[in-house]
Design a protein around this motif. Structure first.
Motif, PDB file in Angstrom:
ATOM      1  N   ALA A   1      35.607  53.018  31.684  1.00  0.00           N
ATOM      2  CA  ALA A   1      36.915  52.759  32.037  1.00  0.00           C
ATOM      3  C   ALA A   1      36.615  50.907  33.035  1.00  0.00           C
ATOM      4  CB  ALA A   1      37.737  53.768  33.349  1.00  0.00           C
ATOM      5  N   LEU A   2      35.553  51.624  33.554  1.00  0.00           N
ATOM      6  CA  LEU A   2      35.872  49.960  34.805  1.00  0.00           C
ATOM      7  C   LEU A   2      34.782  49.339  33.531  1.00  0.00           C
ATOM      8  CD1 LEU A   2      33.771  51.968  37.920  1.00  0.00           C
ATOM      9  CD2 LEU A   2      35.813  50.611  37.761  1.00  0.00           C
ATOM     10  N   GLU A   3      33.590  50.227  32.486  1.00  0.00           N
ATOM     11  CA  GLU A   3      33.103  48.601  31.741  1.00  0.00           C
ATOM     12  C   GLU A   3      33.914  47.729  31.099  1.00  0.00           C
ATOM     13  OE1 GLU A   3      28.840  50.629  31.386  1.00  0.00           O
ATOM     14  OE2 GLU A   3      30.006  50.738  30.325  1.00  0.00           O
ATOM     15  N   ALA A   4      35.112  48.621  31.041  1.00  0.00           N
ATOM     16  CA  ALA A   4      36.300  47.889  29.837  1.00  0.00           C
ATOM     17  C   ALA A   4      37.110  47.224  30.442  1.00  0.00           C
ATOM     18  CB  ALA A   4      36.564  49.437  29.017  1.00  0.00           C
ATOM     19  N   MET A   5      37.062  46.679  31.423  1.00  0.00           N
ATOM     20  CA  MET A   5      38.159  45.896  32.084  1.00  0.00           C
ATOM     21  C   MET A   5      38.015  44.808  31.829  1.00  0.00           C
ATOM     22  SD  MET A   5      38.062  47.216  36.363  1.00  0.00           S
ATOM     23  CE  MET A   5      36.430  46.990  36.905  1.00  0.00           C
ATOM     24  N   THR A   6      39.568  43.859  32.162  1.00  0.00           N
ATOM     25  CA  THR A   6      39.265  42.315  31.479  1.00  0.00           C
ATOM     26  C   THR A   6      38.943  41.711  32.223  1.00  0.00           C
ATOM     27  OG1 THR A   6      41.786  42.423  32.419  1.00  0.00           O
ATOM     28  CG2 THR A   6      41.208  42.868  30.083  1.00  0.00           C
ATOM     29  N   GLU A   7      38.433  40.392  32.614  1.00  0.00           N
ATOM     30  CA  GLU A   7      37.830  39.321  33.122  1.00  0.00           C
ATOM     31  C   GLU A   7      38.803  39.575  34.068  1.00  0.00           C
ATOM     32  OE1 GLU A   7      35.607  36.430  31.719  1.00  0.00           O
ATOM     33  OE2 GLU A   7      36.039  35.117  33.598  1.00  0.00           O
ATOM     34  N   ALA A   8      39.961  39.761  34.173  1.00  0.00           N
ATOM     35  CA  ALA A   8      41.253  39.827  35.034  1.00  0.00           C
ATOM     36  C   ALA A   8      40.937  40.457  35.813  1.00  0.00           C
ATOM     37  CB  ALA A   8      42.645  38.733  34.664  1.00  0.00           C
ATOM     38  N   GLU A   9      41.145  41.919  34.992  1.00  0.00           N
ATOM     39  CA  GLU A   9      41.136  43.435  35.748  1.00  0.00           C
ATOM     40  C   GLU A   9      39.961  43.291  37.419  1.00  0.00           C
ATOM     41  OE1 GLU A   9      43.273  45.929  32.864  1.00  0.00           O
ATOM     42  OE2 GLU A   9      41.361  46.347  32.656  1.00  0.00           O
ATOM     43  N   ALA A  10      38.218  43.140  36.854  1.00  0.00           N
ATOM     44  CA  ALA A  10      37.622  42.560  37.486  1.00  0.00           C
ATOM     45  C   ALA A  10      37.804  41.734  38.567  1.00  0.00           C
ATOM     46  CB  ALA A  10      36.513  42.546  36.217  1.00  0.00           C
ATOM     47  N   LEU A  11      37.924  40.946  38.464  1.00  0.00           N
ATOM     48  CA  LEU A  11      38.427  39.915  39.074  1.00  0.00           C
ATOM     49  C   LEU A  11      38.963  40.280  40.352  1.00  0.00           C
ATOM     50  CD1 LEU A  11      37.680  36.432  37.848  1.00  0.00           C
ATOM     51  CD2 LEU A  11      36.142  37.871  39.013  1.00  0.00           C
ATOM     52  N   ASP A  12      40.600  41.015  40.004  1.00  0.00           N
ATOM     53  CA  ASP A  12      40.681  41.006  41.340  1.00  0.00           C
ATOM     54  C   ASP A  12      40.181  42.550  41.931  1.00  0.00           C
ATOM     55  OD1 ASP A  12      42.812  39.416  40.377  1.00  0.00           O
ATOM     56  OD2 ASP A  12      44.048  41.050  38.892  1.00  0.00           O
ATOM     57  N   MET A  13      39.562  43.391  41.086  1.00  0.00           N
ATOM     58  CA  MET A  13      38.549  45.011  41.885  1.00  0.00           C
ATOM     59  C   MET A  13      38.086  43.819  42.623  1.00  0.00           C
ATOM     60  SD  MET A  13      36.778  48.141  39.839  1.00  0.00           S
ATOM     61  CE  MET A  13      38.443  48.518  39.767  1.00  0.00           C
ATOM     62  N   LYS A  14      36.852  42.946  42.008  1.00  0.00           N
ATOM     63  CA  LYS A  14      36.228  43.019  43.359  1.00  0.00           C
ATOM     64  C   LYS A  14      36.937  41.965  44.746  1.00  0.00           C
ATOM     65  CE  LYS A  14      32.802  39.143  43.161  1.00  0.00           C
ATOM     66  NZ  LYS A  14      31.434  39.261  43.235  1.00  0.00           N
ATOM     67  N   ALA A  15      37.829  41.365  44.744  1.00  0.00           N
ATOM     68  CA  ALA A  15      38.765  40.568  45.038  1.00  0.00           C
ATOM     69  C   ALA A  15      39.087  41.798  46.346  1.00  0.00           C
ATOM     70  CB  ALA A  15      39.581  39.683  44.985  1.00  0.00           C
ATOM     71  N   ALA A  16      39.460  42.940  45.930  1.00  0.00           N
ATOM     72  CA  ALA A  16      40.723  44.323  46.451  1.00  0.00           C
ATOM     73  C   ALA A  16      39.355  45.125  47.144  1.00  0.00           C
ATOM     74  CB  ALA A  16      40.661  44.888  45.585  1.00  0.00           C
ATOM     75  N   LEU A  17      37.896  44.979  46.717  1.00  0.00           N
ATOM     76  CA  LEU A  17      36.516  45.809  46.978  1.00  0.00           C
ATOM     77  C   LEU A  17      36.370  45.305  47.927  1.00  0.00           C
ATOM     78  CD1 LEU A  17      34.676  47.314  44.391  1.00  0.00           C
ATOM     79  CD2 LEU A  17      36.302  48.283  46.045  1.00  0.00           C
ATOM     80  N   GLU A  18      36.522  43.985  48.633  1.00  0.00           N
ATOM     81  CA  GLU A  18      35.513  42.350  49.570  1.00  0.00           C
ATOM     82  C   GLU A  18      36.921  42.848  50.313  1.00  0.00           C
ATOM     83  OE1 GLU A  18      34.461  38.891  47.401  1.00  0.00           O
ATOM     84  OE2 GLU A  18      32.624  40.228  45.806  1.00  0.00           O
ATOM     85  N   SER A  19      38.101  42.781  50.782  1.00  0.00           N
ATOM     86  CA  SER A  19      38.803  42.742  51.482  1.00  0.00           C
ATOM     87  C   SER A  19      39.188  43.846  51.918  1.00  0.00           C
ATOM     88  CB  SER A  19      40.137  42.144  50.911  1.00  0.00           C
ATOM     89  OG  SER A  19      40.729  42.789  49.812  1.00  0.00           O
ATOM     90  N   LYS A  20      39.432  44.922  51.370  1.00  0.00           N
ATOM     91  CA  LYS A  20      39.980  46.248  51.736  1.00  0.00           C
ATOM     92  C   LYS A  20      38.451  47.233  51.870  1.00  0.00           C
ATOM     93  CE  LYS A  20      44.059  45.998  49.166  1.00  0.00           C
ATOM     94  NZ  LYS A  20      44.568  46.056  47.894  1.00  0.00           N
ATOM     95  N   GLY A  21      38.021  46.977  50.798  1.00  0.00           N
ATOM     96  CA  GLY A  21      36.315  48.101  51.071  1.00  0.00           C
ATOM     97  C   GLY A  21      36.894  49.166  50.027  1.00  0.00           C
ATOM     98  N   GLU A  22      38.204  49.482  48.928  1.00  0.00           N
ATOM     99  CA  GLU A  22      38.337  50.453  48.215  1.00  0.00           C
ATOM    100  C   GLU A  22      40.429  49.667  47.518  1.00  0.00           C
ATOM    101  OE1 GLU A  22      39.469  54.704  48.516  1.00  0.00           O
ATOM    102  OE2 GLU A  22      39.554  53.984  51.083  1.00  0.00           O
ATOM    103  N   ILE A  23      40.102  50.668  46.467  1.00  0.00           N
ATOM    104  CA  ILE A  23      40.602  49.991  45.562  1.00  0.00           C
ATOM    105  C   ILE A  23      41.166  51.716  44.633  1.00  0.00           C
ATOM    106  CG2 ILE A  23      39.880  49.466  44.148  1.00  0.00           C
ATOM    107  CD1 ILE A  23      41.715  47.418  42.672  1.00  0.00           C
ATOM    108  N   GLU A  24      42.417  51.173  44.371  1.00  0.00           N
ATOM    109  CA  GLU A  24      43.017  52.101  43.567  1.00  0.00           C
ATOM    110  C   GLU A  24      43.506  52.330  41.774  1.00  0.00           C
ATOM    111  OE1 GLU A  24      44.537  56.130  43.798  1.00  0.00           O
ATOM    112  OE2 GLU A  24      43.276  55.505  45.570  1.00  0.00           O
ATOM    113  N   PHE A  25      42.555  52.447  40.975  1.00  0.00           N
ATOM    114  CA  PHE A  25      41.921  52.616  39.610  1.00  0.00           C
ATOM    115  C   PHE A  25      42.653  53.540  38.846  1.00  0.00           C
ATOM    116  CE2 PHE A  25      38.697  51.796  35.919  1.00  0.00           C
ATOM    117  CZ  PHE A  25      39.381  50.787  35.442  1.00  0.00           C
TER     118      PHE A  25
END
Lengths: 716, 716
Positions: free
Chosen positions: B507-531
């Motif tokens: 599921a992680l590998e199948a993310m679209t570019e936009a989803e991945a960039l959102d996740m990247k931002a969230a992980l960098e700011s909050k350290g974790e994300i609901e997926f």
């Protein structure tokens, strides 16, 4: 009926010999000068006998030595005996080596042939003449695609076939579907008999052809086992000779006797059982109409006989022809293009009065000379029998036409022969059959079957369909004939025999003329007779009032008869594969550091007739090449332009490898060179003339040798 | 993919109109002058409305009369009301007659067409152009044989196809087997979707096509039921328009609603269910490898794409072509040669870069003028949409080439149109589709499908086989691209989620570019994300150490893409049948007491080019005829000699009926006449010249009009 199911592709005749005769004397006696030498086979047998003797002598001498030693004989005596033993061993080993040599020469340089075949097949596959079908899905055994050059060769072969047979002989060409309802193939006998015997690996379920396993075993033994006893040797030779005649039980017994197991797993095998080779399907949505993909195209012609005869003005002889796909679900396809599950057949059915099989154009082929391999030579019996070896003129005419067809295509005359079927190979109804066999790396391959099938096929369909497939010949004036008339009295028979009346009536009607006349006499003298009714399994007493038997005179205005059919049947794929092998050769490159492949296709079959190469990259030359291309198109010459910057030598090599016979090289804007593929000779021709000159040689109006002298030679 | 299974052969567009446009403006705006009139359909609807009104008025007035009578009104009053009723009835009946007239003219002279067809078909069958296959066994629906003249026409059509497409366009011709393993047809979608909806007679089990029953019912109602309400009328028109889009459930519901029963027995019908139209079989002896007879030839080309692309020097565009048999197990074949169970297809697959569908030779066809029937005209929407109606130049080029091919064969320009598929007819992946439709007695018949199928087929086989069927384009210089890199840490994910690790990784590998960039931002700011993991049906908490997301710069040297394919697909049997109808006419015999049949085949397709008739029975004339025959054979002209004593007029009539264009009549030993079939003009030519003159007109180098003036006219 090309390739009856159980006739293996490689010739199974025990003796391979050639006889050069002309077609003309086929109705005369053959001179004995034509008798072929048979040393090879004889010497193998002699050597095997010698070897067995020598080995027996070695064993006896070894025993003698042991005995001397055991008896404590004198050393000098023992040494002498040992020397004799050594000498005997040397002799045995010499004989063994000679036998080995004979066997491998019988095998005909199997390794060389294998290497040659590999070179041809590699080139064919690399250049996309053909490839395994559905390759990206790992393919299906026995199915092949023709790629662009192969497809062009095939379409040229078929066009020439149509020209040579259909047009030149005014044949009636038809085109029938592949999907065939069961009833047609029941009438032809395919549903019941078109089978191969199969065995299964009892553990894995893998299927094998029973005769293949037995054949491979015997061949292997004969080739490799030098210590085979004379009896075993003779037996295995015999097994190979009668392989096609063995019943399921006989085949099974032999497999058991030799302990033959599944080749891949060594597991035990099932008993042989028949497997029908037709692809079965179902016609329509109900699932109630079984059908098959036709195993040959001939039946489509037979069932149309009545209409075709009418189309031909109710006159005989005439021939119908058909080109189309045929299908056989082979148990284990092998030998590449030679034994496949779907192939193109071209079949001719020549219908003729059985009382007159002469042919008006026989004289056109009578002077031909080629290799005939009649039945008698195959079995080495008395040559005084060799009179009229081909049964009739029409059969002989087709043999001649087939010879002309194949050699025009480029089949090597020296590797083409016409082999007569042995009596055990022919169906009971066949009058005479000849196969055009072509020698290639797999041995002698049946490529065209030419058979006089008598009236079998038309009679079978007449019986099954109830539609009389017959011809009529009007008598110049009516003739009077005597006809036997048997009229059972159903009423009296019914009163006497009740429910058995119908069977007894039928039996009475089926009496031969002699039986009927006997009964007539008995009824007249004694008033009754005991009559055996087979279907009832008992005899009944027939009285005078139960049947009337008389002979009546009738006028007949015409003769009604079932025509005979003479059938030349061409396996197009096999012919093409043999053509590939016969046309292939290699020659060193200019620098002599590699071998270049060449197909020496005649222009008639070459996939592309001509190439156009600008010598160097140059706009003016490209323009000239395009002008030439247009004039070639206008002349109907298939060609390709190659304007890549590749060296001219490489471009020649690339097109030699797909058999393009002529190359035009553009090195000026006014004149160009034409190069011949095989001689590599070049001539210089003006650009106005070049298309017509190429057309002249490509269409076969002139040969290269003819035109060479009309134009200046160009040396590269 | 010629004729997708559920597209019925007769055009189902509600409006039949013609627009004459040249191919040139297909990328421009169409002038509105081309708008077709639509009165016919409009007046039918108006008349139906009128009729309903009149009938309602009649009913109301009848009721009024009844009421007056019941109330015991005065006679004068009643009489006046009755007169009004009579007048209304006259009016209603007049409208009814007008509607009837409109309906039968919509039907287009069904009786005339039927009679014409019968005349053509009788001639075709009597002269053995074609016959029902296996006739002596009462035939099989949907299977036909071509007899000698039909077979010759077919082989001429195919030879011209090969010349016009394969040779002139340097296409790569291939030849693949009909037997096809299941996996190939699973990838193409045929195993799952190549179906028609079928219903069964619940008592007899007879099968029918569900859509045919519904169509026949609605057509019959619309043609014959004058009292159809406006709502029902509109509804049934709509049903016919969307027939191909109905699901099994919708079709079943309509059949029930209209109370449609089995046509032969009136028994109730089963619910509709899909029936696969492929003939199924089994490959090899094990019974474990299902296969089908191919329903089209195209798949054989697609699976060979990789090799063909290589053969073409890894260059695009190129086209591959194949001629061969295709098989469809129709539920209920009808319309003679038009809907059969086995037929010859000729298909082209032109592979092209999806970004560049221009065609170098488009200019060669741009000036052609012919009938186009674009989607917008069929639906009568705003004409301002008619810009660029053909999607691309390559598709346009093939439309032009198909037009030239068909008209050269002898198809009437006026009865040929190119109809664009409606959006609901096209598969979801198709870009644009045009059918060459030919009008014959059965209506407008789809004979060639020309489709831009985008990359669908190559993608489907890439996916199923795992072999990439792609093309490459080298960039002039490498270009830099940014690539999103998602690297899940299997170790961390495994520790956190145990058995679910694999699904989360995917599921992680199948993310679209936009989803991945959102996740990247969230992980960098909050350290974790609901997926949200769809396959798990729940969301999980992803931490920073579980996945690394980055954007990397990469150099790319080539573009890798799946080519688009543009596919012209020819139903050869349909083209031939329409050709038969377009070429057929009758003319009175000399004595005018009977009509004679003529096929005006162009020499290109005529089954025989020429006949040779000695005028009277005479040895010298027969000899001359034979000399001429030899020179015709040398010139490659197919011909027949008729030396029967039949009158010359009968011999002409007999050969006019199979469309022989030229007849040589031998009435002297030095010069002969040549007669033209259609004008019946005769010219006198010396016997030395005659073969070459016939060759000139038969090969199409000159027309009859061209040569008429070069030779003296002969009057019979």
């Amino acid at each position: 009926m090309f390739l009856s199911a159980r006739i293996s592709s490689a010739s199974k005749s025990p003796i391979q010999s050639k006889t050069l005769i002309t077609l003309l004397p086929i109705f005369r006696r053959l001179s004995t000068a034509a008798v072929p030498p048979m040393e090879v086979s004889a010497s193998e047998e002699t050597l095997r006998g010698n070897l067995a003797e020598k080995r027996a002598a070695v064993d006896a001498q070894a025993e003698a030595v042991r005995k001397l030693k055991a008896e404590g004989a004198e050393n000098s005596e023992i040494n002498a005996a040992v020397d004799t033993l050594k000498a005997l061993k040397v002799e045995a080993s010499a004989v063994s080596r000679r036998l080995q040599a004979v066997l491998s020469s019988n095998g005909g340089g199997a390794t060389d042939r294998e290497a040659f075949r590999q070179a041809v097949v590699n080139t064919l596959e690399r250049r996309l003449f053909y490839v395994a079908s559905f390759k990206i899905y790992r393919g299906v055994a026995g199915l092949y695609d023709y790629g662009p050059p192969g497809c062009a060769v095939k379409s040229n072969v078929l066009a020439f076939w149509r020209q040579h047979f259909v047009l030149e002989e005014n044949m009636l060409e038809v085109d029938c579907p592949c999907v065939t309802p069961e009833i047609v193939l029941k009438a032809s006998g395919h549903v019941e008999k078109f089978t191969d015997l199969m065995v299964k690996d009892e553990k894995t379920g893998t299927c094998y052809r029973a005769d293949h396993l037995l054949k491979d075993y015997c061949k292997d033994k004969l080739e490799k086992d030098l210590s085979l006893s004379t009896e075993k040797f003779t037996e295995m030779k015999h097994v190979l000779a009668v392989l096609d005649d063995l019943s399921a039980e006989e085949l099974g017994a032999k497999l058991k006797e030799y302990g033959i197991t599944a080749p891949d797993t060594k597991n035990p095998l099932s008993d042989p059982y028949p497997f029908n080779l037709m692809f079965q399907t179902s016609i329509g949505p109900s699932g109630l109409s079984p059908g098959y993909m036709r195993p040959e195209t001939a039946q489509g012609i037979f069932v149309n006989f009545k209409d075709l005869y009418y189309y031909n003005g109710n006159r005989l002889p005439f021939a119908a022809a058909q080109i189309g796909q045929a299908f056989r679900n082979e148990i284990s396809p092998r030998q590449g293009l030679l034994r496949v599950r779907e192939f193109t057949l071209a079949e001719i059915e020549h219908f003729v009065d059985p009382k007159d099989k002469s042919h008006a154009k026989f004289v056109d082929v009578a002077g031909l000379e080629f290799l005939m391999f009649p039945r008698e030579l195959q079995l080495a019996v008395s040559f005084s029998l060799l009179q009229g070896i081909v049964n009739n003129e029409t059969l002989g005419y087709f043999i001649g036409r087939v010879y002309l067809f194949l050699t025009h295509l480029g089949i090597d005359k020296e590797r083409l022969r016409f082999r007569q079927h042995l009596l055990n190979e022919m169906a009971h109804y066949a009058v005479d059959c000849w196969d055009a066999e072509i020698e290639c790396s797999y041995g002698w391959i049946e490529c065209v079957g030419i058979a006089d099938r008598s009236a079998y096929d038309l009679r079978a369909h007449t019986e099954k369909s109830g539609v009389p497939l017959v011809a009529h010949e009007k008598y110049p004036e009516p003739i009077e004939v005597e006809k036997l008339l048997i009229t059972p009295s159903k009423k009296e028979l019914g009163l006497a025999f009740k429910g058995n009346q119908k069977m007894i009536t039928e039996a009475l009607e089926a009496m031969t003329e002699a039986e009927a006349l006997d009964m007539k006499a008995a009824l007249e003298s004694k008033g009754e007779i005991e009559f055996q009714v087979c279907n009832l399994g008992k005899s009944v007493s027939i009285k005078k009032n139960m049947v009337s038997i008389s002979i009546e005179k009738k006028k007949e205005h015409q003769r009604v008869f079932t025509p005979s059919v003479i059938e030349p049947s061409f396996g197009i794929g096999r012919i093409i594969y043999c053509l590939f092998e016969h046309c292939f050769y290699t020659r060193p490159s200019k620098s002599e550091d590699e071998q270049l492949n060449v197909f020496r296709f005649p222009p008639l079959v070459a996939p592309i007739k001509c190439t156009v190469f600008p010598l160097i990259k140059n706009e003016k030359f490209d323009e000239t090449a395009k002008i030439i291309s247009k004039s070639l198109t206008a002349a109907g010459i298939s060609h390709i332009i190659d304007i890549t910057g590749t060296s001219i030598g490489k471009r020649y090599a690339r097109t030699d490898e797909i058999g393009v016979p002529f190359a035009i090289t553009v090195d000026s804007t006014t004149s160009v060179t034409i190069r011949d593929r095989d001689s590599k000779d070049q001539i210089r021709v003006s650009i106005d003339e070049v298309a017509l000159v190429v057309k002249e040689v490509a269409d076969g109006q002139s040969t290269w040798a003819d035109i060479m002298w009309r134009f200046p030679t160009h040396s590269a």
